[in-house]
Design a protein around this motif. Structure first.
Motif, PDB file in Angstrom:
ATOM      1  N   VAL A  31     -16.465  -0.365  28.973  1.00 45.64           N
ATOM      2  CA  VAL A  31     -15.103  -0.641  29.436  1.00 45.64           C
ATOM      3  C   VAL A  31     -14.903  -0.200  30.884  1.00 45.64           C
ATOM      4  CG1 VAL A  31     -12.652  -0.200  29.055  1.00 45.64           C
ATOM      5  CG2 VAL A  31     -14.176  -0.463  27.089  1.00 45.64           C
ATOM      6  N   ILE A  32     -15.112   1.081  31.148  1.00 45.37           N
ATOM      7  CA  ILE A  32     -14.825   1.604  32.492  1.00 45.37           C
ATOM      8  C   ILE A  32     -15.749   0.995  33.545  1.00 45.37           C
ATOM      9  CG2 ILE A  32     -14.709   3.669  33.924  1.00 45.37           C
ATOM     10  CD1 ILE A  32     -12.503   3.421  31.819  1.00 45.37           C
ATOM     11  N   PHE A  33     -17.067   0.963  33.258  1.00 41.94           N
ATOM     12  CA  PHE A  33     -18.024   0.464  34.256  1.00 41.94           C
ATOM     13  C   PHE A  33     -17.757  -0.990  34.666  1.00 41.94           C
ATOM     14  CE2 PHE A  33     -22.074  -1.865  34.863  1.00 41.94           C
ATOM     15  CZ  PHE A  33     -22.388  -1.398  36.125  1.00 41.94           C
ATOM     16  N   PRO A  34     -17.667  -1.947  33.716  1.00 42.83           N
ATOM     17  CA  PRO A  34     -17.448  -3.333  34.141  1.00 42.83           C
ATOM     18  C   PRO A  34     -16.108  -3.543  34.841  1.00 42.83           C
ATOM     19  CG  PRO A  34     -17.283  -3.153  31.751  1.00 42.83           C
ATOM     20  CD  PRO A  34     -17.829  -1.856  32.252  1.00 42.83           C
ATOM     21  N   LEU A  35     -15.056  -2.849  34.374  1.00 37.69           N
ATOM     22  CA  LEU A  35     -13.752  -3.006  35.021  1.00 37.69           C
ATOM     23  C   LEU A  35     -13.771  -2.434  36.435  1.00 37.69           C
ATOM     24  CD1 LEU A  35     -11.231  -2.214  32.138  1.00 37.69           C
ATOM     25  CD2 LEU A  35     -11.883  -4.442  33.065  1.00 37.69           C
ATOM     26  N   THR A  36     -14.482  -1.317  36.610  1.00 29.53           N
ATOM     27  CA  THR A  36     -14.605  -0.727  37.947  1.00 29.53           C
ATOM     28  C   THR A  36     -15.334  -1.676  38.893  1.00 29.53           C
ATOM     29  OG1 THR A  36     -14.642   1.518  37.032  1.00 29.53           O
ATOM     30  CG2 THR A  36     -15.495   1.229  39.274  1.00 29.53           C
ATOM     31  N   GLU A  37     -16.438  -2.258  38.397  1.00 25.69           N
ATOM     32  CA  GLU A  37     -17.199  -3.198  39.223  1.00 25.69           C
ATOM     33  C   GLU A  37     -16.377  -4.447  39.534  1.00 25.69           C
ATOM     34  OE1 GLU A  37     -20.089  -2.927  40.694  1.00 25.69           O
ATOM     35  OE2 GLU A  37     -20.355  -0.881  39.972  1.00 25.69           O
ATOM     36  N   LEU A  38     -15.551  -4.875  38.578  1.00 24.60           N
ATOM     37  CA  LEU A  38     -14.694  -6.040  38.807  1.00 24.60           C
ATOM     38  C   LEU A  38     -13.690  -5.755  39.912  1.00 24.60           C
ATOM     39  CD1 LEU A  38     -13.600  -8.828  38.092  1.00 24.60           C
ATOM     40  CD2 LEU A  38     -12.257  -7.762  36.263  1.00 24.60           C
ATOM     41  N   VAL A  39     -13.054  -4.589  39.847  1.00 23.11           N
ATOM     42  CA  VAL A  39     -12.079  -4.215  40.877  1.00 23.11           C
ATOM     43  C   VAL A  39     -12.749  -4.099  42.243  1.00 23.11           C
ATOM     44  CG1 VAL A  39     -10.549  -2.371  41.672  1.00 23.11           C
ATOM     45  CG2 VAL A  39     -10.525  -3.065  39.268  1.00 23.11           C
ATOM     46  N   ILE A  40     -13.938  -3.495  42.286  1.00 23.43           N
ATOM     47  CA  ILE A  40     -14.670  -3.366  43.555  1.00 23.43           C
ATOM     48  C   ILE A  40     -15.004  -4.727  44.138  1.00 23.43           C
ATOM     49  CG2 ILE A  40     -16.849  -2.607  44.582  1.00 23.43           C
ATOM     50  CD1 ILE A  40     -16.791  -0.219  42.667  1.00 23.43           C
ATOM     51  N   SER A  41     -15.465  -5.645  43.279  1.00 23.39           N
ATOM     52  CA  SER A  41     -15.833  -6.981  43.759  1.00 23.39           C
ATOM     53  C   SER A  41     -14.606  -7.735  44.280  1.00 23.39           C
ATOM     54  CB  SER A  41     -16.520  -7.778  42.641  1.00 23.39           C
ATOM     55  OG  SER A  41     -15.641  -8.004  41.551  1.00 23.39           O
ATOM     56  N   LEU A  71     -18.468 -13.668  37.635  1.00 23.13           N
ATOM     57  CA  LEU A  71     -19.499 -13.092  36.770  1.00 23.13           C
ATOM     58  C   LEU A  71     -19.050 -11.770  36.157  1.00 23.13           C
ATOM     59  CD1 LEU A  71     -22.727 -13.853  38.850  1.00 23.13           C
ATOM     60  CD2 LEU A  71     -22.015 -14.922  36.698  1.00 23.13           C
ATOM     61  N   TRP A  72     -18.408 -10.925  36.966  1.00 21.05           N
ATOM     62  CA  TRP A  72     -17.932  -9.653  36.434  1.00 21.05           C
ATOM     63  C   TRP A  72     -16.785  -9.851  35.442  1.00 21.05           C
ATOM     64  CZ3 TRP A  72     -20.364  -5.459  35.845  1.00 21.05           C
ATOM     65  CH2 TRP A  72     -21.303  -5.028  36.778  1.00 21.05           C
ATOM     66  N   CYS A  73     -15.975 -10.881  35.654  1.00 25.73           N
ATOM     67  CA  CYS A  73     -14.907 -11.205  34.696  1.00 25.73           C
ATOM     68  C   CYS A  73     -15.503 -11.574  33.343  1.00 25.73           C
ATOM     69  CB  CYS A  73     -14.050 -12.361  35.215  1.00 25.73           C
ATOM     70  SG  CYS A  73     -12.839 -11.898  36.463  1.00 25.73           S
ATOM     71  N   VAL A  74     -16.508 -12.441  33.368  1.00 29.67           N
ATOM     72  CA  VAL A  74     -17.157 -12.866  32.127  1.00 29.67           C
ATOM     73  C   VAL A  74     -17.844 -11.680  31.450  1.00 29.67           C
ATOM     74  CG1 VAL A  74     -18.984 -14.317  31.144  1.00 29.67           C
ATOM     75  CG2 VAL A  74     -17.469 -15.235  32.923  1.00 29.67           C
ATOM     76  N   TYR A  75     -18.569 -10.910  32.249  1.00 33.83           N
ATOM     77  CA  TYR A  75     -19.307  -9.758  31.712  1.00 33.83           C
ATOM     78  C   TYR A  75     -18.339  -8.731  31.110  1.00 33.83           C
ATOM     79  CZ  TYR A  75     -22.836  -6.046  31.599  1.00 33.83           C
ATOM     80  OH  TYR A  75     -23.697  -5.046  31.194  1.00 33.83           O
ATOM     81  N   SER A  76     -17.243  -8.475  31.819  1.00 37.34           N
ATOM     82  CA  SER A  76     -16.249  -7.517  31.325  1.00 37.34           C
ATOM     83  C   SER A  76     -15.634  -8.005  30.023  1.00 37.34           C
ATOM     84  CB  SER A  76     -15.144  -7.306  32.367  1.00 37.34           C
ATOM     85  OG  SER A  76     -15.664  -6.777  33.554  1.00 37.34           O
ATOM     86  N   PHE A  77     -15.317  -9.310  29.972  1.00 36.11           N
ATOM     87  CA  PHE A  77     -14.717  -9.881  28.759  1.00 36.11           C
ATOM     88  C   PHE A  77     -15.657  -9.729  27.566  1.00 36.11           C
ATOM     89  CE2 PHE A  77     -14.267 -13.492  25.860  1.00 36.11           C
ATOM     90  CZ  PHE A  77     -12.955 -13.315  25.455  1.00 36.11           C
ATOM     91  N   LEU A  78     -16.940 -10.011  27.773  1.00 33.17           N
ATOM     92  CA  LEU A  78     -17.909  -9.915  26.676  1.00 33.17           C
ATOM     93  C   LEU A  78     -18.052  -8.479  26.184  1.00 33.17           C
ATOM     94  CD1 LEU A  78     -20.712 -12.333  27.973  1.00 33.17           C
ATOM     95  CD2 LEU A  78     -19.110 -12.735  26.099  1.00 33.17           C
ATOM     96  N   LEU A  79     -18.207  -7.540  27.116  1.00 35.40           N
ATOM     97  CA  LEU A  79     -18.390  -6.142  26.723  1.00 35.40           C
ATOM     98  C   LEU A  79     -17.147  -5.579  26.039  1.00 35.40           C
ATOM     99  CD1 LEU A  79     -20.353  -4.505  29.684  1.00 35.40           C
ATOM    100  CD2 LEU A  79     -21.207  -5.179  27.446  1.00 35.40           C
ATOM    101  N   ILE A  80     -15.979  -5.894  26.578  1.00 31.49           N
ATOM    102  CA  ILE A  80     -14.746  -5.368  25.989  1.00 31.49           C
ATOM    103  C   ILE A  80     -14.492  -6.010  24.626  1.00 31.49           C
ATOM    104  CG2 ILE A  80     -12.238  -5.230  26.271  1.00 31.49           C
ATOM    105  CD1 ILE A  80     -12.739  -4.956  29.282  1.00 31.49           C
TER     106      ILE A  80
END
Length: 223
Positions: A175-185, A201-210
C-alpha cells in the motif's frame, strides 16, 4: 467432480474453494492423466463442515485443529463460544458509544472527550474492539505459507509479535510503497521531469496490489 461442481455442491464460489485449498483444509486428488483436480464426496463433506464452522466465525487455524489435527470439537466449540461472547460485549459497547455520539451530536472538537470516555469505560471493565486483530487477519490471509513453507509459517503465526510485524511489512510493501511511487511520479511529471506512461503504470500496479491487500482483509472477497 470438477471445482465448479464442487463449489455448487458445497454452497460456495470457486474462489472460496481455492482459498481453502491454499490453506490446506482440503486436498483433492489430481488424476494421473489430468491437470484438473477431482473432488470426491468426502471433499464436499469437508467443504460443508468448513462452511458451517465459518458461519460461527471460527478461524482457519481452529478449523485446521478440528479437521487436520483431530482436536476435540467440543473443546474448540467451547473456546469459540467464549470468543463470540467477548465479541458481543465489544459490539454492545460500540453500539452504546455510537448511539451516544449520535444523541449528543458528535463534532471534530469532541474527539478527545469521547476517547476519554472510552478509556474510562475500559478501566471499569467495559470491552471495545481492539484494532490489532486486523493485523492478524492480514498475516493469516497473506499466502506467505507458499513462500516460506507451512512449518515456518505456522510458527510465525503462533507468535503475536511476528504476526503483526509481517502484516505491517505487507502493508508497507503493498500500500504505502506503490502509492508513494505514484505520488512521486506525478510530481515529476508536473515538474517536467517525468513521463505520463510511468504514472499510468504505477496507477495499475497500485490498483493491483491494493486489490490483493483488500482480499487479505476480506474487503473485496469473503471466503
Amino acid at each position: 467432480m470438477k471445482i465448479s461442481e464442487a463449489a455448487v455442491a458445497a454452497g460456495l464460489d470457486v474462489s472460496s474453494v481455492r482459498f481453502y485449498e491454499r490453506k490446506g483444509l482440503i486436498n483433492p486428488d489430481r488424476g494421473e492423466d489430468s491437470n484438473y483436480r477431482e473432488y470426491t464426496s468426502e471433499d464436499i463433506d469437508r467443504l460443508k463442515k468448513i462452511v458451517l464452522f465459518r458461519k460461527i466465525d471460527m478461524s482457519i487455524e481452529d478449523i485446521k485443529k478440528v479437521l487436520l489435527e483431530n482436536q476435540d470439537i467440543t473443546e474448540v466449540l467451547e473456546s469459540q463460544m467464549e470468543k463470540l461472547q467477548q465479541d458481543k460485549l465489544q459490539i454492545d459497547s460500540s453500539i452504546q458509544l455510537c448511539q451516544k455520539m449520535m444523541d449528543e451530536g458528535y463534532t471534530d472538537s469532541d474527539t478527545e472527550r469521547y476517547i476519554s470516555y472510552v478509556y474510562e469505560a475500559e478501566s471499569q471493565g467495559q470491552k471495545f474492539p481492539d484494532i490489532m486483530p486486523v493485523l492478524d487477519q492480514i498475516s493469516q490471509n497473506s499466502g506467505m505459507e507458499k513462500v516460506i513453507g507451512y512449518p515456518i509459517f505456522l510458527k510465525l503465526m503462533a507468535n503475536t509479535l511476528s504476526r503483526r510485524l509481517l502484516s505491517v511489512g505487507i502493508f508497507l510493501v503493498m500500500v504505502i510503497f506503490p502509492l508513494t511511487e505514484l505520488v512521486i511520479s506525478i510530481f515529476k511529471f508536473l515538474s517536467g521531469n517525468g513521463r505520463l506512461i510511468v504514472i499510468v503504470l504505477w496507477c495499475v500496479y497500485s490498483f493491483l496490489l491494493i486489490s490483493i491487500f483488500g482480499k487479505m482483509l476480506g474487503i473485496t472477497s469473503k471466503a
